[in-house]
Design an enzyme around this catalytic site. Sequence first.
Site, PDB file in Angstrom:
ATOM      1  N   LEU A 172       0.826  -1.216   0.000  1.00  0.00           N
ATOM      2  CA  LEU A 172       0.000   0.000   0.000  1.00  0.00           C
ATOM      3  C   LEU A 172       0.857   1.261   0.000  1.00  0.00           C
ATOM      4  O   LEU A 172       0.432   2.313  -0.437  1.00  0.00           O
ATOM      5  CB  LEU A 172      -0.924   0.006   1.216  1.00  0.00           C
ATOM      6  N   LYS A 195       1.540  -3.072   8.824  1.00  0.00           N
ATOM      7  CA  LYS A 195       2.741  -2.242   8.702  1.00  0.00           C
ATOM      8  C   LYS A 195       3.920  -3.047   9.231  1.00  0.00           C
ATOM      9  O   LYS A 195       3.880  -3.530  10.364  1.00  0.00           O
ATOM     10  CB  LYS A 195       2.562  -0.963   9.516  1.00  0.00           C
ATOM     11  N   ASP A 283       2.351  12.752  15.132  1.00  0.00           N
ATOM     12  CA  ASP A 283       2.671  12.627  13.708  1.00  0.00           C
ATOM     13  C   ASP A 283       1.439  12.936  12.847  1.00  0.00           C
ATOM     14  O   ASP A 283       1.099  12.193  11.923  1.00  0.00           O
ATOM     15  CB  ASP A 283       3.208  11.215  13.427  1.00  0.00           C
TER      16      ASP A 283
HETATM   17  P1  ATP Z   1       5.852   8.151   7.572  1.00  0.00           P
HETATM   18  O1  ATP Z   1       6.521   6.850   7.667  1.00  0.00           O
HETATM   19  O2  ATP Z   1       6.787   9.284   7.424  1.00  0.00           O
HETATM   20  O3  ATP Z   1       4.856   8.328   8.676  1.00  0.00           O
HETATM   21  P2  ATP Z   1       3.673   7.518   5.745  1.00  0.00           P
HETATM   22  O4  ATP Z   1       2.577   7.796   6.728  1.00  0.00           O
HETATM   23  O5  ATP Z   1       3.390   7.909   4.324  1.00  0.00           O
HETATM   24  O6  ATP Z   1       5.010   8.224   6.180  1.00  0.00           O
HETATM   25  P3  ATP Z   1       3.386   4.718   6.330  1.00  0.00           P
HETATM   26  O7  ATP Z   1       2.734   5.035   7.622  1.00  0.00           O
HETATM   27  O8  ATP Z   1       4.387   3.629   6.306  1.00  0.00           O
HETATM   28  O9  ATP Z   1       4.070   6.004   5.734  1.00  0.00           O
HETATM   29  O10 ATP Z   1       2.244   4.388   5.295  1.00  0.00           O
HETATM   30  C1  ATP Z   1       2.501   4.181   3.933  1.00  0.00           C
HETATM   31  C2  ATP Z   1       1.227   4.311   3.145  1.00  0.00           C
HETATM   32  O11 ATP Z   1       0.407   3.171   3.378  1.00  0.00           O
HETATM   33  C3  ATP Z   1       0.354   5.482   3.554  1.00  0.00           C
HETATM   34  O12 ATP Z   1       0.744   6.652   2.878  1.00  0.00           O
HETATM   35  C4  ATP Z   1      -1.032   5.027   3.173  1.00  0.00           C
HETATM   36  O13 ATP Z   1      -1.312   5.423   1.863  1.00  0.00           O
HETATM   37  C5  ATP Z   1      -0.957   3.524   3.280  1.00  0.00           C
HETATM   38  N1  ATP Z   1      -1.654   3.034   4.485  1.00  0.00           N
HETATM   39  C6  ATP Z   1      -1.190   3.033   5.749  1.00  0.00           C
HETATM   40  N2  ATP Z   1      -2.067   2.483   6.600  1.00  0.00           N
HETATM   41  C7  ATP Z   1      -3.147   2.120   5.854  1.00  0.00           C
HETATM   42  C8  ATP Z   1      -4.407   1.489   6.145  1.00  0.00           C
HETATM   43  N3  ATP Z   1      -4.757   1.162   7.380  1.00  0.00           N
HETATM   44  N4  ATP Z   1      -5.261   1.279   5.118  1.00  0.00           N
HETATM   45  C9  ATP Z   1      -4.928   1.648   3.861  1.00  0.00           C
HETATM   46  N5  ATP Z   1      -3.775   2.241   3.526  1.00  0.00           N
HETATM   47  C10 ATP Z   1      -2.883   2.477   4.495  1.00  0.00           C
HETATM   48 MG    MG Z   2       1.823   6.715   8.275  1.00  0.00          MG
END
Ligand code: ATP
Ligand code: MG
EC number: 2.7.12.2
Length: 439
Positions: A172, A195, A283
């Site tokens: 994702l 995650k 965050d």
């Molecule tokens: P950072 O690590 O700097 O917080 P981020 O929020 O973009 O950055 P992640 O939290 O790893 O990174 O998430 C990556 C991507 O995964 C997000 O941008 C989002 O689009 C997707 N994502 C995260 N959680 C979910 C979820 N529960 N359902 C659907 N998509 C999700």
């Molecule tokens: Mg995130």
Amino acid sequence: MLWLPLGPFHAMENQMLVIRIKIPNSGAVDWTVHSGPQLLFRDVLDVIGQVLPEATTTAFEYEDEDGDRITVRSDEEMKAMLSYYYSTVMEQQVNGQLIEPLLIFPRACKPPGERNIHGLKVNTRAGPSQHSGPAVSDSLPSNSLKKSSAELKKILANGQMNEQDIRYRDTLGHGNGGTVYKAYHVPSGKILAVKVILLDITLELQKQIMSELEILYKCDSSYIIGFYGAFFVENRISICTEFMDGGSLDVYRKIPEHVLGRIAVAVVKGLTYLWSLKILHRDVKPSNMLVNTRGQVKLCDFGVSTQLVNSIAKTYVGTNAYMAPERISGEQYGIHSDVWSLGISFMELALGRFPYPQPLQLLQCIVDEDSPVLPVGEFSEPFVHFITQCMRKQPKERPAPEELMGHPFIVQFNDGNAAVVSMWVCRALEERRSQQGPP
Ligand code: ATP
Ligand code: MG
């Protein structure tokens, strides 16, 4: 007794309605609806979501008398479909024919990789069933479609989450600290977002993180992402949460104010809930605000585990441009710092770009310069004021939680109208799909 002269059309509207959901490349599932005329578009999407959990359905189609497919993607279009269907029912009644169910064809954003994951036996019974959920054959395994999401959450939370039960699917997104996958949880049949973060830490620290994450089980708000469990395998932690089919807000273009207002209400409620549990988000940014096709908005990635936050910070370096000036300067972090991040996030979502000049080489300019302001002519006065207040340089001058909730911008959009967000998410996903072309 006085009898009102109800025509057959009205009589029909009061009857049960059977919607037959066609499963692509397969059979169909019958769903009996007891209050057909009150049925909303998102109710139908919800049930389709249960029938086809693997796909992201944003619209569905029905056939008119010539066999042409007509798309439904709003309550208005639903009404048109129902009134067309009731007129055909009336005709069937007049002619003494058997009443056909309303046949609909879900339109998925992406074709599901594995359809019919529940091992659904097709039910093509024409007669109404006793269930209010989709009617399925008796041979359905225990992970029946009839389970409510609350029940599923309970099962998921009680049963230990583990790697063996999870099938990773699409990626994702990648963040600063890890990768998020769409995954299928075999025992529950539920789609999750998992995650995965690589962390080279001691067993002791792993235990500490796990116990700090415990509080997530207690988080129970419709504005906070559902937590299903976490586990360590070797040097990586997997955190399993509810999957949001609209993804995060950072990938949407400029969001119109009437939609953004409803999103802001949910985000403010989510933050207020966390603060009431003495949790600071730490965050707040568009990529940590998730939406779904039901019009729900939920916060994720808040800092419940100090140890997890510290371990990620030690492993990964990254700048967070949404940080409040006092945090950049290394001063104390508080609720007010979350409020700043809320302000800058919504300013970005309204403008469709990050409010400071890019690339932002030095975060110091956030500390030194005046806060940016939304252009007055383009946005309503309450919205401009809301952002300005959240982005006051002095933390104490920013609104307190109750002031946020009572702000005219939030009050104005606090009407519980999830359909606005739902339709906007569905449209955006449809657009994205049509731009991507056929898979
Ligand atoms: P950072 O690590 O700097 O917080 P981020 O929020 O973009 O950055 P992640 O939290 O790893 O990174 O998430 C990556 C991507 O995964 C997000 O941008 C989002 O689009 C997707 N994502 C995260 N959680 C979910 C979820 N529960 N359902 C659907 N998509 C999700
Ligand atoms: Mg995130």
